[in-house]
Structure formats: structure tokens, C-alpha cells
Design an enzyme around this catalytic site. Structure first.
Site, PDB file in Angstrom:
ATOM      1  N   ASN A   1      -0.887   7.957  -7.064  1.00 18.29           N
ATOM      2  CA  ASN A   1      -1.123   9.399  -7.049  1.00 18.29           C
ATOM      3  C   ASN A   1      -0.271  10.117  -8.082  1.00 18.29           C
ATOM      4  OD1 ASN A   1      -2.947  10.621  -4.878  1.00 18.29           O
ATOM      5  ND2 ASN A   1      -1.980   8.899  -3.838  1.00 18.29           N
TER       6      ASN A   1
ATOM      7  N   ARG B   1       0.289   3.578  -3.191  1.00 16.06           N
ATOM      8  CA  ARG B   1      -0.338   4.869  -2.920  1.00 16.06           C
ATOM      9  C   ARG B   1       0.447   5.997  -3.593  1.00 16.06           C
ATOM     10  NH1 ARG B   1       0.142   4.772   2.035  1.00 16.06           N
ATOM     11  NH2 ARG B   1      -1.875   3.867   2.513  1.00 16.06           N
TER      12      ARG B   1
ATOM     13  N   SER C   1       0.837  -1.201   0.000  1.00 14.49           N
ATOM     14  CA  SER C   1       0.000   0.000   0.000  1.00 14.49           C
ATOM     15  C   SER C   1       0.876   1.256   0.000  1.00 14.49           C
ATOM     16  CB  SER C   1      -0.920   0.013   1.214  1.00 14.49           C
ATOM     17  OG  SER C   1      -0.164   0.145   2.387  1.00 14.49           O
TER      18      SER C   1
END
Lengths: 281, 157
Positions: A226, A222, A218
């Protein structure tokens, strides 16, 4: 490139594809090959590595310069701004990490500034550096290292190794195994329930392993998600011709927030994971 | 966006080196400078506080000293005034006494002189009277016959 955007779905597709392709090098049949490495597990993204290392060195050079000339009584402007960053990181680490470690704070600082600088490459107009590179014969150039999943994975894997190291150092191998098997449901230790114990332990193990592996996964996805999305939108905006300027500006302003926030989140989560690793439950 | 080992391991090695470098030579000096400055500022503030306090104390002390001096000065001034008026009064009294003494001396001297002059005059007058009487009597009377009258006259003068 931006000017021939919008002429057809094939052209714009090609433009986007071109922008998302890394400059790669790999070995095929004992020969070094450029850019013909699709699916080659042993390849290397030269552009990502170059910008990543370049920005890392830039960060260290700048901070080392300040550290060498650090003045207690009369800090210069560069020292003052560096000290603000160091202060923020130091406060965050002190508030979150309750153990004693010389590594955590420098690690957090390196991650924060390095990731921030890599993210910040997103604000350079998408065609500028690849355009210059194509003039000197480099066909592909991705300038934002954090839009490369290998880079973010490399960092989160390092963090993962540190999580394992800190866990084992503070709780021992037995403690680490106990953590994986005895939570969240404590297996019964006596009586009739003993039969169910192996099932409970197996269940715990699966659950805890997943949650352990989810941390680096994660963490990296992440950041990658993004930045990749942000980069993609920059590329899409670059395709609409002259009207891109106000849109580009607006997205850049918004993206500035994401750039800072993602760097901060990566740093904070690293510190949180490592503090969880040394804490007893 | 496929995973490849080269980039992955490269990034891990880069991160290891960067973090190690940061831990060894970047973080400690900067944090030291910050913490040292924090101590210095705290010390400086404490010193300023102490200075303020001692300044207040010194001001109170100075006020006391000034008050004391003023009181002393007033005392000295009063004493001086008293002393001056005493001296003046003494002087006046001395003057008066001296004048009276001198006056008395002068008066006595004058009286003495007058007495002496009178005595002298008296002697001379009697001598003159005798002489003149002698001269007259030499012609008319025998002085020895009128001796008693003449001496009676001289005593009366």
C-alpha cells in the site's frame, strides 16, 4: 528534478529509479562502503532506519511527556489528544484480545502510532527531503520507512516471534505441535484408518505451516504494498510539472485515509493473531 | 527493495526497545490517568445524584416546617385575639362595677351628709324657736306655765 521529468522515458525512468533507491551502507572486503551494496545481504538501509528510529523516538518522547505530566483533573490539549489515541487502542484491544497480558496494549499502541507516523512521511513532498539531502552530499534518501520492505518485515517478524511465544506459553510445545498437525482434519485414532493417519498429519502440517507463515508475510506485504504504491503515485504525479498541484492534493487527501487505515489494520491484525495464539480451538 | 539483514534486524531491535519502553513508562501512567478520571466522574455523578435527592428531601422538610410554623402563628394570633377581647371585656366589666360602687359610695355619703345637715338644722331651728319663744314668753308668760305646749311644739318641728 520534477522539471526535467517528461522529457523522455529514460529521464523519467531515472527519476523514479532514483527516488526508489535507499541510502545503503555495507561492508565489502573489510571496508565500509556507501551505496554500492546491490545484492549484499548484510547491508543496511540507513535512511529507512534513521527515519524509523527518529519517528519512534518522537512518538515515545511525546507520549512519555504526556505520561509524566498526566493530570487526572485538568488534562491539557496534548494529553487529551494522546488519550483519544490510547482510548481507541485500549478499546480495540479489550474487544479483541480476551487474555490477560500487560504487553498487548502497549504493543498495539506502539505499532499504531509508529506505523502511522512512518506512513505519514508520505505526505511530505517527494522531492523536499531528498533535495535538501543532495545539497549536503547525500545522494539517495527514501523518507518513508514503510515503503521499505525490510522495515515492514522487521515489524511483522517481531509479531511472528510474539505469536510463537504466546502460543507456546499458553498451550505448551505439545499444544503448538498438535495445533500444527491435528487441524483442520482430525486423523483417525483407531481401526483401519490408522494407515491414513500419517498422510493426514503431513497434509495438516503443510496446510497449517503455510497459514502460520502467511500471517507475518501478509502483514508486512500489505503495509509495504500500500505504501509503496502510494509513494510511487506521488512520484508519478510529481513528474507532470506545474499541473501536479491539484492532483497532488487529491491524492494526498485520499492517501491520508490509506495512511491511517493501514496503521490501524497492522495494529488490529497483530492483536487478532496474538489473541488467536492464546485461544483454544 | 532487496531484503537485507541490517535493516531487518535493526528494525526488530528498534521495535523491541520501543515496545518495551512504551510498556514500562508510557502506557501505564496514561491509562491510569484515564481510568482514575473515569472513576472520579462516576463518583461525582453519584454524589450529584445524592445531593439532588437530599436537596429534595430538605425542601420537603423545610416546607413542612414552614407550614407548621404558619399553623402555630395562626394559633398564637387567634389566642392573642381572644385574650385581647377577653381583657377588653374584663376591663369594661371592671369599669362598670367600679363606677357603680363609687356611685353607691358617693350617693350614701351624700345622703349621710344630708341627714346630718338636716338633723343639725332641725336642732338649730328648734333651739332658735325655743330661744325666740323664750324671749317672747319672758315678756308675756311664765315659761314654766307653758312648758308642755313648748315641748309639744319642739316635737312637732
Amino acid at each position: 528534478m520534477a522539471s526535467d521529468g517528461g522529457h523522455g522515458s529514460e529521464a523519467s525512468g531515472g527519476y523514479i529509479q532514483h527516488h526508489l533507491k535507499n541510502l545503503q551502507v555495507c561492508k565489502v572486503d573489510g571496508e565500509w562502503v556507501w551505496n554500492d551494496c546491490a545484492g549484499n545481504f548484510w547491508a543496511m538501509n540507513v535512511d529507512s532506519m534513521f527515519f524509523s528510529v527518529f519517528l519512534g523516538l518522537l512518538f515515545l518522547w511525546m507520549f512519555r511527556k504526556v505520561a509524566k505530566n498526566a493530570s487526572v483533573g485538568k488534562p491539557g490539549k496534548l494529553q487529551a489528544s494522546v488519550e483519544i489515541v490510547v482510548g481507541i487502542v485500549d478499546t480495540s484491544v479489550r474487544e479483541t484480545f480476551h487474555g490477560k497480558s500487560k504487553l498487548i496494549a502497549p504493543l498495539a499502541l506502539t505499532i499504531f502510532v509508529w506505523v502511522f507516523m512512518m506512513n505519514l512521511m508520505d505526505l511530505i513532498p517527494v522531492d523536499l527531503l531528498p533535495g535538501v539531502a543532495s545539497l549536503v552530499g547525500i545522494p539517495y534518501l527514501k523518507v518513508v520507512p514503510t515503503t521499505d520492505v525490510n522495515i515492514t518485515f522487521g515489524m511483522s517478524l517481531s509479531v511472528f516471534v510474539l505469536i510463537l511465544f504466546f502460543t507456546i506459553r499458553s498451550k505448551g510445545v505439545g499444544g503448538f505441535i498438535r495445533e500444527l498437525t491435528m487441524h483442520p482434519i482430525a486423523p483417525p485414532t483407531k481401526g483401519f484408518g490408522l494407515i491414513a493417519a500419517p498422510i493426514i498429519i503431513a497434509f495438516n502440517f503443510i496446510l497449517e505451516t503455510v497459514s502460520l507463515l502467511a500471517k507475518p508475510l501478509s502483514l508486512s506485504l500489505r503495509l509495504f504494498g500500500n505504501m509503496f504504491a502510494g509513494e510511487l503515485i506521488f512520484i508519478l504525479i510529481a513528474m507532470i510539472g506545474w499541473y501536479q498541484l491539484p492532483l497532488h492534493f487529491m491524492w494526498a487527501v485520499f492517501h491520508l485515509l490509506i495512511v491511517t487505515l493501514q496503521a490501524y489494520i497492522f495494529m488490529m491484525l497483530t492483536v487478532v493473531y496474538l489473541s488467536l495464539a492464546i485461544e483454544e480451538h | 527493495m532487496d531484503i537485507n539483514i541490517g535493516t531487518l534486524v535493526g528494525q526488530m531491535i528498534a521495535m523491541l526497545v520501543f515496545v518495551w519502553f512504551c510498556m514500562k513508562v508510557v502506557w501505564p501512567p496514561i491509562l491510569n490517568a484515564i481510568e482514575e478520571r473515569q472513576t472520579e466522574i462516576a463518583d461525582g455523578l453519584a454524589a450529584a445524584e445524592r445531593g439532588q435527592q437530599s436537596l429534595g428531601k430538605a425542601q420537603v422538610e423545610a416546607g413542612e416546617i414552614v407550614d407548621d410554623a404558619r399553623r402555630q402563628a395562626t394559633g398564637i394570633l387567634d389566642q392573642a385575639h381572644t385574650r385581647a377581647s377577653e381583657i377588653v371585656a374584663d376591663g369594661k366589666a371592671d369599669g362598670v362595677r367600679e363606677r357603680e360602687r363609687q356611685l353607691a359610695v358617693a350617693t350614701a355619703e351624700i345622703e349621710q351628709e344630708a341627714n346630718r345637715a338636716r338633723e343639725e338644722l332641725r336642732g338649730q331651728v328648734s333651739a332658735i324657736a325655743v330661744a325666740s319663744a323664750e324671749k317672747i314668753l319672758q315678756r308675756e308668760i311664765d315659761s314654766s306655765a307653758h312648758e308642755d305646749i313648748l315641748s309639744k311644739l319642739a316635737a312637732e318641728l
